[in-house]
Write an enzyme that holds these catalytic residues in place. Structure first.
Site, PDB file in Angstrom:
ATOM      1  N   SER A 296       0.817  -1.222   0.000  1.00  0.00           N
ATOM      2  CA  SER A 296       0.000   0.000   0.000  1.00  0.00           C
ATOM      3  C   SER A 296       0.844   1.261   0.000  1.00  0.00           C
ATOM      4  CB  SER A 296      -0.933  -0.001   1.213  1.00  0.00           C
ATOM      5  OG  SER A 296      -1.783  -1.126   1.190  1.00  0.00           O
ATOM      6  N   HIS A 347       0.225   4.778   4.361  1.00  0.00           N
ATOM      7  CA  HIS A 347      -0.336   5.369   3.143  1.00  0.00           C
ATOM      8  C   HIS A 347       0.171   6.799   2.936  1.00  0.00           C
ATOM      9  CE1 HIS A 347      -4.055   2.482   3.252  1.00  0.00           C
ATOM     10  NE2 HIS A 347      -2.897   1.857   3.087  1.00  0.00           N
TER      11      HIS A 347
END
Length: 518
Positions: A296, A347
């Site tokens: 991610s 993220h």
């Protein structure tokens, strides 16, 4: 009508060829063209329309529809304060044409709209000359009026203008496409294959949802990183927790990674992906004490690369993918802030790392940028800062709940000794965690040390009165110790706090109590 067509294409030709306006859209009948001009950061939208309305109401209806289309275009291209110039070319003005036609009806939407009408014949106060229109656009021109000539001559000039405009549009589109043709998604394919291979290997060795298995294969685990296993910052990028996690990240990597690799080329994409993945892992290490894995951070780095492209080529970015990228990015960040299980630190770290890495490598065929060296220093500085904070932030070194979960999995594997070592160490730092005392009591029970087990379970229920499993096991231990009254009391507590827990067999304890009473 032929003269009006000639005038229409002459205006379009001058704006596109001589003034470098960019064609945004063309109607299929070629009777309206939408153009964009960037004057040193101040952008303008121009619509040139070939109109032959007899009645004013029809012209007003078209004007209203054009303003609606402009609002949609303005939002899609993030034009914000861009003014709209709506230019009509007609043979004759509509009947009853007056100044009201040029008044804007879009003030409530904070859009600046200018309406012009130029006509070959039928001069009124509402009709503008081409010179007046160009002057409003900030263009100086010595305009020569359309002379009377044969229809064939008019058509020749129209064809000449149309051909030149078409070629300019094709050249512009080819230039746009060239920004997306700097490489093939070779590395993206290799990464996808690697991620799938590692996932299958993890599943074969245990389970991708098993924390111990993930740690063994290189997941981000803060205590191990603190002991020097820095390679976990990279290996975690190839691990995924469960099939859904794998599928979602693989789809994102396929589309985003493929797009970034085509735009930046394979070598630049490799640096961007690795830097973003490292930043994501470092941010997770610095701010998140949970075991984590996944690509991610690197994928959000692809978002960062697309945003950097948008900074360099703002118009192209918003004309192609800009609003979609911002919407998907915003949606993912919103999910990260609202769903606790998502490692949003990774993220955001990956997003920042991808943007900085893209700024350092810059776009292909753009030459050296004076910001590349300072960006590299910022990139290194931020990575060092995250690393330092990760080592200094003792609260993120380990998690008692995570330790309890890992110990639970060691117990399920029959590794009681390893579980006991982990729990004992965790209790030294977190003596008030009921789950740790519960597991300590469970281990003592397996070792038939019921006195020690009772002490641990008692401490667990003291810290959490609603801990049904601890009350249940305490009742079993009390029976083994011959403390029948205490066992009955613990059973009642277990029944009261664990009414909906189907795993607790209260009948079993009642049978044991009956046997002990006889």
């Amino acid at each position: 009508m032929m003269m009006a067509n000639h005038l229409y294409w002459k205006i379009v030709f001058h704006l596109v060829i001589n003034e470098d306006f960019r064609i945004l859209e063309r109607s299929t009948d070629k009777k309206q063209i939408w153009l964009l001009k960037d004057n040193g950061g101040q952008r303008s939208v121009v619509r040139v329309a070939r109109m032959e309305h007899i009645w004013l109401r029809d012209a007003l209806k078209d004007k209203e529809q054009a303003e609606l289309s402009f609002r949609s275009l303005k939002q899609r291209l993030a034009l914000r304060k861009a003014p709209f110039y709506n230019i009509y070319v007609t043979s004759y003005p509509p009947v009853n044409m007056d100044e009201t036609f040029k008044q804007t009806s879009d003030k409530k939407n904070k859009n600046i709209v200018y309406t012009f009408l130029t006509s070959i014949k039928g001069a009124t106060e509402a009709v503008n000359t081409p010179q007046e229109i160009f002057q409003a656009l900030g263009i100086r021109i010595n305009w020569f009026p359309i002379a009377e000539m044969e229809e064939e001559q008019h058509q020749e000039k129209i064809n000449e203008y149309r051909t030149a405009v078409k070629r300019r549009q094709e050249a512009s589109e080819q230039q746009d496409r060239s920004h997306f043709m700097n490489g093939k998604p070779i590395l993206t394919t290799i990464l996808l294959a690697s991620i799938l291979f590692v996932f299958l290997l993890v599943e074969q060795s245990g389970s991708s949802t098993n924390i111990i298995t993930l740690i063994e294969f290189g997941a981000k685990y803060n205590p191990a990183i603190l002991e020097g296993e820095w390679w976990r910052l990279f290996s975690a990028m190839f691990l995924h927790i469960g099939m859904l996690h794998l599928v979602m990240n693989s789809l994102a990597l396929f589309y985003l990674g493929g797009a970034v690799e085509r735009m930046y080329g394979t070598a630049r994409f490799l640096f961007i992906y690795a830097a973003a993945g490292l930043f994501g892992s470092l941010a997770s290490f610095a701010f998140n004490d949970q075991v984590s894995a996944g690509a991610s951070g690197a994928i959000f780095g692809c978002f960062g690369a697309l945003l950097y492209f948008g900074v360099i080529h703002k118009d192209l970015f918003f004309r192609t993918m800009g609003m979609n990228v911002l919407f998907i990015l915003g949606l993912n960040l919103a999910f990260g802030f609202t769903i606790p299980a998502i490692d949003n630190g990774a993220h955001i770290g990956g997003l920042a790392g991808g943007f900085l890495a893209s700024s350092f490598v810059h776009l292909p065929k753009h030459g050296f940028s004076k910001l590349q060296i300072p960006t590299l220093l910022v990139l290194i500085g931020c990575a060092g800062g995250l690393t330092w904070f990760g080592f200094e932030n003792e609260n993120k070194a380990s998690s008692p709940l995570m330790d309890a979960q890992i110990a639970q999995e060691w117990l399920e594997r029959g590794e009681d000794e390893r579980a006991d070592e982990l729990i004992t160490a965790a209790l030294e730092d977190n003596p008030d965690q009921p789950q740790l005392h519960f597991l300590k009591g469970y281990i003592s029970t397996n070792e038939n040390d019921y006195e020690a087990a009772a002490v641990s379970f008692e401490r667990a229920v003291e810290l959490n009165e609603d801990f049904a499993e601890a009350h249940y096991n305490l009742a079993l231990v009390y029976i083994e110790l011959g403390k029948i009254e205490e066992a009955e009391a613990s059973l009642e507590q277990s029944k009261e706090t664990g009414k909906e827990n189907e795993e607790l067999d209260f009948n079993h304890i009642e049978e044991l109590l009956e046997d002990a009473g006889t």
